[in-house]
Design a protein around this motif. Sequence first.
Motif, PDB file in Angstrom:
ATOM      1  N   ILE A  27       0.849  -1.192   0.000  1.00 52.01           N
ATOM      2  CA  ILE A  27       0.000   0.000   0.000  1.00 52.01           C
ATOM      3  C   ILE A  27       0.887   1.245   0.000  1.00 52.01           C
ATOM      4  O   ILE A  27       2.062   1.177   0.357  1.00 52.01           O
ATOM      5  CB  ILE A  27      -0.944   0.055   1.223  1.00 52.01           C
ATOM      6  N   VAL A  28       0.283   2.362  -0.380  1.00 52.66           N
ATOM      7  CA  VAL A  28       0.962   3.649  -0.244  1.00 52.66           C
ATOM      8  C   VAL A  28       0.744   4.069   1.198  1.00 52.66           C
ATOM      9  O   VAL A  28      -0.240   4.738   1.546  1.00 52.66           O
ATOM     10  CB  VAL A  28       0.401   4.687  -1.232  1.00 52.66           C
ATOM     11  N   PHE A  29       1.652   3.637   2.047  1.00 51.66           N
ATOM     12  CA  PHE A  29       1.463   3.732   3.495  1.00 51.66           C
ATOM     13  C   PHE A  29       1.123   5.148   3.943  1.00 51.66           C
ATOM     14  O   PHE A  29       0.244   5.347   4.772  1.00 51.66           O
ATOM     15  CB  PHE A  29       2.734   3.244   4.183  1.00 51.66           C
ATOM     16  N   SER A  30       1.808   6.124   3.392  1.00 49.58           N
ATOM     17  CA  SER A  30       1.627   7.508   3.858  1.00 49.58           C
ATOM     18  C   SER A  30       0.216   8.026   3.594  1.00 49.58           C
ATOM     19  O   SER A  30      -0.206   9.002   4.215  1.00 49.58           O
ATOM     20  CB  SER A  30       2.655   8.419   3.187  1.00 49.58           C
ATOM     21  N   ALA A  31      -0.515   7.395   2.702  1.00 49.17           N
ATOM     22  CA  ALA A  31      -1.869   7.851   2.371  1.00 49.17           C
ATOM     23  C   ALA A  31      -2.931   7.253   3.277  1.00 49.17           C
ATOM     24  O   ALA A  31      -4.099   7.651   3.204  1.00 49.17           O
ATOM     25  CB  ALA A  31      -2.191   7.507   0.917  1.00 49.17           C
ATOM     26  N   PHE A  32      -2.549   6.301   4.110  1.00 47.56           N
ATOM     27  CA  PHE A  32      -3.513   5.580   4.943  1.00 47.56           C
ATOM     28  C   PHE A  32      -3.506   6.081   6.377  1.00 47.56           C
ATOM     29  O   PHE A  32      -2.456   6.382   6.945  1.00 47.56           O
ATOM     30  CB  PHE A  32      -3.206   4.082   4.943  1.00 47.56           C
ATOM     31  N   HIS A  33      -4.712   6.155   6.954  1.00 45.72           N
ATOM     32  CA  HIS A  33      -4.826   6.300   8.394  1.00 45.72           C
ATOM     33  C   HIS A  33      -4.505   4.938   8.992  1.00 45.72           C
ATOM     34  O   HIS A  33      -4.931   3.898   8.453  1.00 45.72           O
ATOM     35  CB  HIS A  33      -6.236   6.705   8.796  1.00 45.72           C
ATOM     36  N   MET A  34      -3.821   4.936  10.113  1.00 43.86           N
ATOM     37  CA  MET A  34      -3.430   3.690  10.757  1.00 43.86           C
ATOM     38  C   MET A  34      -4.002   3.648  12.170  1.00 43.86           C
ATOM     39  O   MET A  34      -3.929   4.633  12.903  1.00 43.86           O
ATOM     40  CB  MET A  34      -1.910   3.555  10.803  1.00 43.86           C
ATOM     41  N   SER A  35      -4.535   2.504  12.526  1.00 45.52           N
ATOM     42  CA  SER A  35      -5.156   2.365  13.836  1.00 45.52           C
ATOM     43  C   SER A  35      -4.700   1.069  14.494  1.00 45.52           C
ATOM     44  O   SER A  35      -4.295   0.124  13.820  1.00 45.52           O
ATOM     45  CB  SER A  35      -6.680   2.329  13.705  1.00 45.52           C
ATOM     46  N   TRP A  36      -4.825   1.081  15.808  1.00 43.53           N
ATOM     47  CA  TRP A  36      -4.659  -0.131  16.596  1.00 43.53           C
ATOM     48  C   TRP A  36      -5.990  -0.444  17.266  1.00 43.53           C
ATOM     49  O   TRP A  36      -6.595   0.433  17.890  1.00 43.53           O
ATOM     50  CB  TRP A  36      -3.576   0.039  17.650  1.00 43.53           C
ATOM     51  N   TYR A  37      -6.419  -1.669  17.122  1.00 45.47           N
ATOM     52  CA  TYR A  37      -7.589  -2.188  17.806  1.00 45.47           C
ATOM     53  C   TYR A  37      -7.134  -3.328  18.710  1.00 45.47           C
ATOM     54  O   TYR A  37      -6.042  -3.863  18.556  1.00 45.47           O
ATOM     55  CB  TYR A  37      -8.611  -2.735  16.805  1.00 45.47           C
ATOM     56  N   ARG A  38      -8.017  -3.691  19.614  1.00 43.48           N
ATOM     57  CA  ARG A  38      -7.730  -4.874  20.423  1.00 43.48           C
ATOM     58  C   ARG A  38      -9.014  -5.621  20.709  1.00 43.48           C
ATOM     59  O   ARG A  38     -10.100  -5.057  20.705  1.00 43.48           O
ATOM     60  CB  ARG A  38      -7.025  -4.493  21.724  1.00 43.48           C
ATOM     61  N   VAL A  50      -5.493   5.882  17.051  1.00 38.31           N
ATOM     62  CA  VAL A  50      -5.481   6.196  15.619  1.00 38.31           C
ATOM     63  C   VAL A  50      -4.397   7.223  15.362  1.00 38.31           C
ATOM     64  O   VAL A  50      -4.192   8.135  16.171  1.00 38.31           O
ATOM     65  CB  VAL A  50      -6.830   6.797  15.164  1.00 38.31           C
ATOM     66  N   ILE A  51      -3.733   7.072  14.226  1.00 36.45           N
ATOM     67  CA  ILE A  51      -2.873   8.142  13.727  1.00 36.45           C
ATOM     68  C   ILE A  51      -3.229   8.334  12.258  1.00 36.45           C
ATOM     69  O   ILE A  51      -3.182   7.395  11.462  1.00 36.45           O
ATOM     70  CB  ILE A  51      -1.379   7.846  13.944  1.00 36.45           C
ATOM     71  N   THR A  52      -3.623   9.551  11.940  1.00 40.92           N
ATOM     72  CA  THR A  52      -4.075   9.807  10.580  1.00 40.92           C
ATOM     73  C   THR A  52      -2.896   9.899   9.620  1.00 40.92           C
ATOM     74  O   THR A  52      -1.730   9.922  10.029  1.00 40.92           O
ATOM     75  CB  THR A  52      -4.869  11.110  10.513  1.00 40.92           C
ATOM     76  N   SER A  53      -3.228   9.984   8.357  1.00 41.61           N
ATOM     77  CA  SER A  53      -2.167  10.138   7.355  1.00 41.61           C
ATOM     78  C   SER A  53      -1.398  11.432   7.572  1.00 41.61           C
ATOM     79  O   SER A  53      -0.226  11.532   7.206  1.00 41.61           O
ATOM     80  CB  SER A  53      -2.761  10.091   5.952  1.00 41.61           C
ATOM     81  N   GLY A  54      -2.034  12.383   8.204  1.00 40.59           N
ATOM     82  CA  GLY A  54      -1.384  13.647   8.499  1.00 40.59           C
ATOM     83  C   GLY A  54      -0.687  13.692   9.839  1.00 40.59           C
ATOM     84  O   GLY A  54      -0.127  14.727  10.209  1.00 40.59           O
ATOM     85  N   GLY A  55      -0.742  12.586  10.569  1.00 40.38           N
ATOM     86  CA  GLY A  55      -0.039  12.521  11.842  1.00 40.38           C
ATOM     87  C   GLY A  55      -0.846  12.922  13.056  1.00 40.38           C
ATOM     88  O   GLY A  55      -0.310  13.000  14.165  1.00 40.38           O
ATOM     89  N   VAL A  56      -2.128  13.160  12.884  1.00 39.60           N
ATOM     90  CA  VAL A  56      -2.976  13.506  14.031  1.00 39.60           C
ATOM     91  C   VAL A  56      -3.322  12.222  14.780  1.00 39.60           C
ATOM     92  O   VAL A  56      -3.680  11.213  14.171  1.00 39.60           O
ATOM     93  CB  VAL A  56      -4.257  14.217  13.568  1.00 39.60           C
ATOM     94  N   THR A  57      -3.240  12.282  16.093  1.00 43.81           N
ATOM     95  CA  THR A  57      -3.483  11.092  16.909  1.00 43.81           C
ATOM     96  C   THR A  57      -4.736  11.246  17.756  1.00 43.81           C
ATOM     97  O   THR A  57      -5.151  12.354  18.104  1.00 43.81           O
ATOM     98  CB  THR A  57      -2.292  10.806  17.825  1.00 43.81           C
ATOM     99  N   ASN A  58      -5.301  10.113  18.086  1.00 43.51           N
ATOM    100  CA  ASN A  58      -6.455  10.084  18.979  1.00 43.51           C
ATOM    101  C   ASN A  58      -6.418   8.763  19.723  1.00 43.51           C
ATOM    102  O   ASN A  58      -5.969   7.744  19.175  1.00 43.51           O
ATOM    103  CB  ASN A  58      -7.754  10.214  18.196  1.00 43.51           C
TER     104      ASN A  58
END
Length: 118
Positions: A27-38, A50-58
């Motif tokens: 994938i084009v990693f930088s274009a994806f939002h990345m999350s951790w679930y459990r 969550v960390i968005t493609s722009g680097g915003v975290t929640n």
Amino acid sequence: QVQLVESGGGLMQPGGSLRLSCAASGIVFSAFHMSWYRRAPGKERELVAVITSGGVTNYADFVKGRFTVSRDNAKNTVYLQMNNLKPTDTAVYYCYADRRVIRTIEYWGQGTQVIVSS
């Protein structure tokens, strides 16, 4: 072929730390939002961070101040630094990638087990 491969799970005592990694390929990693679930035993899957493609975290309230999500776009990797672990953090942790274009494109990793126990 898209792959999300988690690593870094294991057994840790309460109060300890672990760092999970999720390496993405295909994938084009930088274009994806990345999350951790459990998913804890007997419970529903829940969003951790969550960390968005722009680097915003929640973060979910139950990990705020203890967990930190980060990403390294040069390495196509997202991390979850987990500090002050509690027994209630015991779960299988999953990496999730999503991107909303015309439709949502999403991928899941296979999960890594974290056990917090004395």
